[in-house]
Design an enzyme around this catalytic site. Structure first.
Site, PDB file in Angstrom:
ATOM      1  CG  ASP A 108      -5.262  44.437   6.048  1.00  0.00           C
ATOM      2  OD1 ASP A 108      -5.485  45.622   5.762  1.00  0.00           O
ATOM      3  OD2 ASP A 108      -5.325  44.007   7.206  1.00  0.00           O
ATOM      4  CG  PHE A 157     -10.417  41.298  11.992  1.00  0.00           C
ATOM      5  CD1 PHE A 157      -9.119  41.586  11.573  1.00  0.00           C
ATOM      6  CD2 PHE A 157     -10.727  39.990  12.350  1.00  0.00           C
ATOM      7  CE1 PHE A 157      -8.147  40.591  11.533  1.00  0.00           C
ATOM      8  CE2 PHE A 157      -9.762  38.992  12.311  1.00  0.00           C
ATOM      9  CZ  PHE A 157      -8.473  39.300  11.910  1.00  0.00           C
ATOM     10  NE  ARG A 170      -6.841  29.250  10.109  1.00  0.00           N
ATOM     11  CZ  ARG A 170      -6.165  30.308   9.657  1.00  0.00           C
ATOM     12  NH1 ARG A 170      -6.615  30.973   8.610  1.00  0.00           N
ATOM     13  NH2 ARG A 170      -5.063  30.701  10.240  1.00  0.00           N
TER      14      ARG A 170
HETATM   15  P1  IMP Z   1      -1.391  41.914   4.256  1.00  0.00           P
HETATM   16  O1  IMP Z   1       0.014  41.405   4.081  1.00  0.00           O
HETATM   17  O2  IMP Z   1      -1.469  43.071   5.218  1.00  0.00           O
HETATM   18  O3  IMP Z   1      -2.126  42.181   2.965  1.00  0.00           O
HETATM   19  O4  IMP Z   1      -2.140  40.805   5.080  1.00  0.00           O
HETATM   20  C1  IMP Z   1      -2.761  39.764   4.511  1.00  0.00           C
HETATM   21  C2  IMP Z   1      -3.025  38.683   5.553  1.00  0.00           C
HETATM   22  O5  IMP Z   1      -3.468  39.226   6.804  1.00  0.00           O
HETATM   23  C3  IMP Z   1      -4.147  37.837   5.056  1.00  0.00           C
HETATM   24  O6  IMP Z   1      -3.659  36.753   4.309  1.00  0.00           O
HETATM   25  C4  IMP Z   1      -4.834  37.410   6.324  1.00  0.00           C
HETATM   26  O7  IMP Z   1      -4.235  36.222   6.817  1.00  0.00           O
HETATM   27  C5  IMP Z   1      -4.586  38.524   7.312  1.00  0.00           C
HETATM   28  N1  IMP Z   1      -5.746  39.440   7.357  1.00  0.00           N
HETATM   29  C6  IMP Z   1      -5.822  40.703   6.883  1.00  0.00           C
HETATM   30  N2  IMP Z   1      -7.048  41.230   7.090  1.00  0.00           N
HETATM   31  C7  IMP Z   1      -7.780  40.273   7.701  1.00  0.00           C
HETATM   32  C8  IMP Z   1      -9.164  40.199   8.169  1.00  0.00           C
HETATM   33  O8  IMP Z   1      -9.987  41.118   8.053  1.00  0.00           O
HETATM   34  N3  IMP Z   1      -9.527  39.014   8.753  1.00  0.00           N
HETATM   35  C9  IMP Z   1      -8.680  37.959   8.885  1.00  0.00           C
HETATM   36  N4  IMP Z   1      -7.405  37.984   8.460  1.00  0.00           N
HETATM   37  C10 IMP Z   1      -6.960  39.123   7.877  1.00  0.00           C
HETATM   38 MG    MG Z   2      -4.602  35.117   9.979  1.00  0.00          MG
END
Ligand code: IMP
Ligand code: MG
Length: 179
Positions: A108, A157, A170
């Protein structure tokens, strides 16, 4: 869509069905098999989100490998950058001199991975690559590109196939958009 696993919530749409996920996972397994022609490979799953993807992925990799996991501390979205990530579970496996394939459910912001990348690089692996099932391509903080990506995901999401919303969903065998 009515599904007893969904807590009475309606999902807007199924984004990736089980067959699509399985087909892409098989392709990724082939790519990964070709990529590592020699050396020791450790597939490191970032818990919890990667647990289903990782278990399917490793069964599509046709070479010897070891599996281990990482649990990183979660700071939530309002996390202020401290420059470090804390590991709640640190792999037992020695990483020095080995090919590390870090497996993540979804990229993300890229914050989690960037930090883990630095932390794992310090352990002197022979190589360090990222495999993400989903990539939203909005990452501004990702220093290192993911070499293996399952799907370019919509900026919605997503839940299921390991991904959660408040720890729910999950176990759903497809990936759905909650929005
Ligand atoms: P980042 O550090 O912002 O890249 O976040 C990554 C983590 O956020 C992932 O490993 C997920 O656990 C959570 N995450 C980000 N986007 C989503 C989504 O659309 N659905 C569920 N979890 C998400
Ligand atoms: Mg999560």
């Amino acid at each position: 869509m009515k599904d007893p696993r969904l807590l009475g919530r309606a999902v807007r749409r199924i984004v990736y069905d089980p067959e699509t996920i399985a087909r892409r996972t098989r392709e990724l397994g082939e790519e990964i098999t070709k990529y590592y022609s020699d050396g020791d490979v450790v597939v490191l799953g970032l818990l919890k989100g990667s647990f289903i993807f990782l278990s399917d992925l490793v069964r599509e990799i046709r070479r010897p490998l070891h599996v281990d996991f990482l649990v990183a501390s979660s700071y939530g979205n309002e996390m202020v950058s401290s420059g470090t990530v804390r590991l709640l579970y640190d792999p037992e496996t020695v990483l020095e001199g080995k090919h590390i394939l870090l497996v993540e459910d979804i990229i993300d912001s890229g914050r989690t991975l960037s930090r883990l990348y630095d932390l794992l690089s310090a352990r002197k692996p022979r190589s360090l690559e990222i495999c993400a099932l989903l990539h939203k391509h909005i990452a501004t903080e990702l220093k290192v590109p993911a070499r293996f990506v399952g799907f370019d995901a919509p900026n919605e999401f997503l839940v299921g196939y390991g991904l959660d919303h408040a720890e729910n969903f999950r176990h759903i065998p497809f990936i759905a958009s909650l929005q």
